[in-house]
Motif scaffolding. Structure first.
Motif, PDB file in Angstrom:
ATOM      1  N   GLY B 475       0.833  -1.215   0.000  1.00 34.09           N
ATOM      2  CA  GLY B 475       0.000   0.000   0.000  1.00 34.09           C
ATOM      3  C   GLY B 475       0.860   1.254   0.000  1.00 34.09           C
ATOM      4  N   LEU B 476       1.888   1.256   0.841  1.00 33.23           N
ATOM      5  CA  LEU B 476       2.767   2.428   0.890  1.00 33.23           C
ATOM      6  C   LEU B 476       3.526   2.587  -0.429  1.00 33.23           C
ATOM      7  N   GLY B 477       3.904   1.442  -1.042  1.00 28.16           N
ATOM      8  CA  GLY B 477       4.583   1.482  -2.347  1.00 28.16           C
ATOM      9  C   GLY B 477       3.685   2.113  -3.402  1.00 28.16           C
ATOM     10  N   ILE B 478       2.415   1.732  -3.395  1.00 29.49           N
ATOM     11  CA  ILE B 478       1.471   2.337  -4.365  1.00 29.49           C
ATOM     12  C   ILE B 478       1.337   3.835  -4.068  1.00 29.49           C
ATOM     13  N   GLY B 479       1.366   4.174  -2.772  1.00 29.31           N
ATOM     14  CA  GLY B 479       1.301   5.591  -2.384  1.00 29.31           C
ATOM     15  C   GLY B 479       2.471   6.366  -2.980  1.00 29.31           C
ATOM     16  N   VAL B 480       3.660   5.739  -2.985  1.00 32.92           N
ATOM     17  CA  VAL B 480       4.835   6.396  -3.591  1.00 32.92           C
ATOM     18  C   VAL B 480       4.575   6.604  -5.090  1.00 32.92           C
ATOM     19  N   ALA B 481       4.050   5.542  -5.753  1.00 30.46           N
ATOM     20  CA  ALA B 481       3.781   5.640  -7.203  1.00 30.46           C
ATOM     21  C   ALA B 481       2.773   6.755  -7.485  1.00 30.46           C
ATOM     22  N   ASN B 482       1.728   6.851  -6.668  1.00 28.32           N
ATOM     23  CA  ASN B 482       0.730   7.917  -6.851  1.00 28.32           C
ATOM     24  C   ASN B 482       1.354   9.285  -6.672  1.00 28.32           C
ATOM     25  N   ALA B 483       2.197   9.415  -5.635  1.00 27.26           N
ATOM     26  CA  ALA B 483       2.816  10.717  -5.356  1.00 27.26           C
ATOM     27  C   ALA B 483       3.748  11.117  -6.492  1.00 27.26           C
ATOM     28  N   ILE B 484       4.448  10.118  -7.071  1.00 29.22           N
ATOM     29  CA  ILE B 484       5.331  10.432  -8.208  1.00 29.22           C
ATOM     30  C   ILE B 484       4.485  10.890  -9.401  1.00 29.22           C
ATOM     31  N   ALA B 485       3.356  10.191  -9.628  1.00 33.17           N
ATOM     32  CA  ALA B 485       2.479  10.573 -10.754  1.00 33.17           C
ATOM     33  C   ALA B 485       1.949  12.000 -10.581  1.00 33.17           C
ATOM     34  N   HIS B 486       1.730  12.405  -9.340  1.00 39.96           N
ATOM     35  CA  HIS B 486       1.223  13.759  -9.081  1.00 39.96           C
ATOM     36  C   HIS B 486       2.361  14.768  -8.894  1.00 39.96           C
ATOM     37  N   HIS B 487       3.616  14.315  -9.080  1.00 39.59           N
ATOM     38  CA  HIS B 487       4.803  15.174  -8.875  1.00 39.59           C
ATOM     39  C   HIS B 487       4.782  15.836  -7.508  1.00 39.59           C
ATOM     40  N   THR B 550       0.082   3.184  11.699  1.00 36.63           N
ATOM     41  CA  THR B 550       0.486   2.150  10.755  1.00 36.63           C
ATOM     42  C   THR B 550       0.818   0.842  11.490  1.00 36.63           C
ATOM     43  N   MET B 551       1.503   0.965  12.638  1.00 36.63           N
ATOM     44  CA  MET B 551       1.801  -0.251  13.399  1.00 36.63           C
ATOM     45  C   MET B 551       0.490  -0.909  13.876  1.00 36.63           C
ATOM     46  N   GLY B 552      -0.474  -0.063  14.272  1.00 35.92           N
ATOM     47  CA  GLY B 552      -1.806  -0.575  14.664  1.00 35.92           C
ATOM     48  C   GLY B 552      -2.478  -1.279  13.493  1.00 35.92           C
ATOM     49  N   ASN B 553      -2.332  -0.666  12.306  1.00 39.74           N
ATOM     50  CA  ASN B 553      -2.890  -1.281  11.093  1.00 39.74           C
ATOM     51  C   ASN B 553      -2.302  -2.667  10.875  1.00 39.74           C
ATOM     52  N   ILE B 554      -0.980  -2.784  11.077  1.00 31.88           N
ATOM     53  CA  ILE B 554      -0.326  -4.080  10.867  1.00 31.88           C
ATOM     54  C   ILE B 554      -0.856  -5.100  11.874  1.00 31.88           C
ATOM     55  N   MET B 555      -0.968  -4.671  13.136  1.00 32.16           N
ATOM     56  CA  MET B 555      -1.473  -5.599  14.160  1.00 32.16           C
ATOM     57  C   MET B 555      -2.908  -6.029  13.855  1.00 32.16           C
ATOM     58  N   SER B 556      -3.632  -5.151  13.173  1.00 31.82           N
ATOM     59  CA  SER B 556      -5.035  -5.438  12.863  1.00 31.82           C
ATOM     60  C   SER B 556      -5.192  -6.695  11.996  1.00 31.82           C
ATOM     61  N   SER B 610     -12.328  -8.972   5.474  1.00 30.77           N
ATOM     62  CA  SER B 610     -11.378  -8.825   4.359  1.00 30.77           C
ATOM     63  C   SER B 610     -11.588  -7.486   3.652  1.00 30.77           C
ATOM     64  N   VAL B 611     -12.858  -7.091   3.510  1.00 34.35           N
ATOM     65  CA  VAL B 611     -13.142  -5.780   2.895  1.00 34.35           C
ATOM     66  C   VAL B 611     -12.539  -4.688   3.772  1.00 34.35           C
ATOM     67  N   ARG B 612     -12.742  -4.838   5.055  1.00 34.64           N
ATOM     68  CA  ARG B 612     -12.275  -3.821   5.991  1.00 34.64           C
ATOM     69  C   ARG B 612     -10.752  -3.681   5.951  1.00 34.64           C
ATOM     70  N   LEU B 613     -10.046  -4.809   5.866  1.00 36.13           N
ATOM     71  CA  LEU B 613      -8.587  -4.749   5.814  1.00 36.13           C
ATOM     72  C   LEU B 613      -8.131  -3.967   4.576  1.00 36.13           C
ATOM     73  N   HIS B 614      -8.900  -4.075   3.507  1.00 35.38           N
ATOM     74  CA  HIS B 614      -8.540  -3.324   2.306  1.00 35.38           C
ATOM     75  C   HIS B 614      -8.929  -1.854   2.410  1.00 35.38           C
ATOM     76  N   ASN B 619      -6.078   0.703   1.830  1.00 33.74           N
ATOM     77  CA  ASN B 619      -6.368   1.878   0.997  1.00 33.74           C
ATOM     78  C   ASN B 619      -5.918   3.182   1.650  1.00 33.74           C
ATOM     79  N   SER B 620      -5.929   3.213   2.989  1.00 33.36           N
ATOM     80  CA  SER B 620      -5.568   4.480   3.649  1.00 33.36           C
ATOM     81  C   SER B 620      -4.109   4.845   3.383  1.00 33.36           C
TER      82      SER B 620
END
Lengths: 70, 639
Positions: B475-487, B550-556, B610-614, B619-620
């Motif tokens: 998810g964070l990797g996709i966030g990097v890709a999005n940020a690069i696309a938006h410069h 984020t750590m809470g997200n991982i534990m989730s 499973s929906v919630r995890l996404h 997604n966040s």
């Protein structure tokens, strides 16, 4: 296993469950009201209702760690 | 993934505006945008097209829809007659509408007249049936009726759910009539209870006024039947009912004949009128000058040649479709059109919950298509449940072929059932521990761990958290890709910083508990030291605080193991209970009921989790949403 271990695990799990229950008791009616106003939001309401379940899950993880790691 | 879209401008002669709009509608690939939102109808260089006469189209469509409702559909009679649509489309709109109006004129009158007559006859039949039932109830007291000279009889009807009202009404009637009142109450049919009341005529006015005030349904037997012996009255009603049924049969035959003559033509007209209504509804989005018509929109890049060819075929070189460069603002508002592979397409269902992604964002659907079934399968993980879920989903898909959302949802279950079966095999589960107890299966041993969910709790917990780490990092990797696309440099730094800090914390933790060699703790500290400033620069204090989130997200992700374990425990309890009962029949019944209950919970809860995890955890990390779905202008069947 000393008696404090299962008691500690029970507190970790129980308090998490109470926290989840309290949060869901507030989200449930709000979600029902939202669905009554706009049935298209049923998916969002169900997801919101599932969010506080993290508390009981984390409580469960801590309880498992107490029992198996101590 | 999302299709490449092109911003297009269609220009043609104003005199052919209607035909151009119709051609674009038939092509069905252009997502229209408002060409001149600030312009007003009237003179000027560029102006909106005046509102077209949509009211007449709506009226005719209403009439056609009404006729289609009244005329019964025979086999094959719902296929639109293509010649009708083609003929109407070939004419100017006003001429086509006049033609439709003319065709409907006679048909409208006769269909309405016959249908009204049929409705009257059906109403009469229902009333007569009710009279017969009332008269039958009166038969036992027929001999006493002549003695009731000076008494009036009325029948009160109440729906069964309001039967308790009789307890309030009848004592009041007794009071009004000074006890000169008798009644018999009986069930009239499945939904109605009748009370046949006889009271002194002297109090008639007060009784009826009271009943009127209580809104009670009163039935009086018509004098024709009331003044003859009950047997004769029933026979007379029977004759009238028979005549009515015969006439209804004749009308049905007439309507069926009309239907076979007209229904397909009406469907053709309906299709044409719906097209015209859709076209007229968007007319205000187009613009014109004195001699030129213009339409602006978005179209998938790969659909441009086909749209150009259709316009060229219809108008030659008089109408031009050209690609126009979109500004960054326009690109941000471009509609998103999914172009996912077949295995990911059903997961577009989730855009109903999270909205559409923005055009320049990474589409999360393929990622959901990969991870969702794995999460679902890991939670349910039972060969028996997996097979049942697959069968149920296929039945649902077969039973409701027309509902797009249900088809997508059932396909998600079918796909998710595959990892469910695979994980079920790994964990040795077939309806809980039934497979293992019967000696059919055994949990697989991998990396020295026997993956029995009821015993290997800690390995499963570690597996769930490890999946969480991987998912969040993706998810964070996709966030990097999005940020690069938006410069957006700050966002790039924020996301990269978060990745470094998360990996650093995990490496350091694993080194502390001895799962990694101690020198690697230094690597963890370095990663944190590098990541934290990046995070602070990119996201500020909020970004740094987000580490805990984020750590809470991982534990989730521990829910992958916890909810699955609850499910397997319940299945084991079902088997245990069934085994504890002495008789096979009762034991089997208990097992079936408990397993069914677990299956329903097993379909619902893992799905939601499973929906919630996404939606919440994954997604966040990258998803903005709020995009516009691609809605091409054209005929698209309801889904």
């Amino acid at each position: 296993m000393a008696w404090e271990v299962p008691i500690g695990a029970a507190i970790a799990f129980g308090v998490g469950a109470i926290g989840t229950a309290w949060a869901q008791s507030r989200i449930g009616p709000a979600g029902a009201g939202t669905i009554a106003e706009n049935p298209e939001l049923v998916g969002a309401a169900i997801i919101l209702l599932a969010i506080p379940e993290t508390l009981v899950i984390l409580g469960f993880v801590v309880a498992a760690m107490i029992i198996f790691m101590i | 993934m999302l299709q490449k879209m092109s911003s297009i401008l269609v220009v043609g002669p104003q005199s052919e505006a209607g035909q151009i709009v119709d051609t674009l509608y038939q092509e069905g690939t252009v997502h229209l945008v408002d060409l001149a939102p600030g312009a007003a109808p009237g003179p000027g260089e560029l102006r909106r097209i005046d509102e077209a006469p949509a009211v007449e189209v709506d009226q005719l469509l209403l009439k056609v829809n009404g006729l289609l409702k009244l005329l019964p559909a025979g086999p094959g009679e719902d296929v639109p007659l293509e010649d009708v649509g083609a003929d109407l489309r070939g004419r100017p709109l006003h001429e086509a509408l006049a033609l439709v109006r003319g065709r409907l004129e006679g048909l409208d009158a006769i269909t309405l007249e016959r249908s009204n007559r049929k409705a009257d006859l059906e109403l009469t039949a229902t009333t007569l049936e009710r009279y017969v039932r009332i008269l039958r109830r009166l038969q036992p007291i027929e001999d006493a009726l002549p003695e009731l000279e000076g008494f009036e009889m009325t029948v009160l009807l109440l729906q069964k759910e309001y039967a308790h009202l009789f307890e309030e009404i009848l004592p009041r009637l007794r009071e009004i009539t000074h006890n000169q009142f008798e009644y018999i109450s009986a069930e009239l049919d499945e939904t109605t209870i009748a009370a046949i009341t006889i009271f002194n005529k002297w109090y008639s006015r007060e009784v009826h006024a009271f009943l009127f005030s209580q809104n009670v349904n009163e039935v009086r037997i018509p004098p024709d039947y009331a003044n003859m012996p009950i047997d004769d009255a029933i026979a007379s009603i029977g004759r009238r009912q028979e005549e009515g049924h015969e006439e209804i049969g004749r009308i049905d035959a007439e309507l069926a004949a009309l239907s076979s003559r007209w229904r397909r033509e009406l469907r053709g007209m309906q299709r044409f009128l719906e097209e015209q209504r859709n076209e007229l509804a968007v007319f205000s989005r187009f613009a014109r000058t004195d001699y030129t018509f213009m339409a602006r929109g978005w179209i998938p890049k790969r659909s441009i040649p086909s749209a150009r060819e259709r316009l060229r075929h219809a108008f030659g070189e008089r109408v031009v479709l050209s690609e126009v460069p979109a500004t960054p603002g326009e690109l941000a508002d471009a509609p998103c059109c999914f172009a996912n592979p077949f295995w990911a397409r059903p997961f577009e269902f989730f855009t109903r919950l999270m909205g559409s992604p923005k055009y320049q964002e990474v589409d999360p659907i393929p990622f959901m298509a990969i991870f969702f079934p794995i999460f679902f399968g890991l939670i349910v993980a039972d060969i028996g449940y997996g097979l049942l879920i697959m069968v149920l989903a296929l039945v649902l898909r077969w039973r409701f072929p027309d509902r797009e959302w249900l088809r997508q949802l059932s396909m998600i279950f079918v796909i998710s059932a595959i990892p469910t079966i695979v994980f079920g095999f790994l964990f040795g589960e077939f309806f809980g521990d039934l497979g293992e107890t019967m000696g059919w299966l055994h949990p697989v041993t991998i990396a020295g761990v026997e993956w029995n969910r009821m015993e290997a709790m800690i390995p499963l917990l570690i597996l769930a958290i490890a999946i969480g780490v991987f998912h969040i990092l993706v998810g964070l990797g996709i966030g990097v890709a999005n940020a690069i696309a938006h410069h957006n440099r700050r966002h790039v730094c924020e996301k990269c910083g978060m990745i470094a800090v998360v990996i650093g914390i995990l490496v350091a933790l694993l080194a502390v508990i001895g799962l990694l060699s101690p020198p690697l703790m230094i690597l963890g500290a370095v990663l944190i030291a590098v990541g934290l400033p990046l995070l602070l620069w990119g996201g500020g204090v909020r970004g740094a605080l987000d580490i805990m989130g984020t750590m809470g997200n991982i534990m989730s992700y521990a829910r992958l193991m916890a909810i699955g374990m609850a499910s397997v425990m319940l299945a084991a309890v079902a088997n245990e209970l069934a085994g504890a009962v002495g008789t096979i029949l009762v034991g089997g019944l208990i097992a079936v009921v408990l397993h069914l209950m677990n299956l329903v919970m097993g379909m619902f809860s893992p799905f939601i989790q499973s929906v919630r995890l996404h939606l919440v955890e994954f997604n966040s990390k990258f998803y903005e949403g709020g995009g516009h779905p691609y809605r091409p202008f054209g005929h698209h069947p309801e889904s």
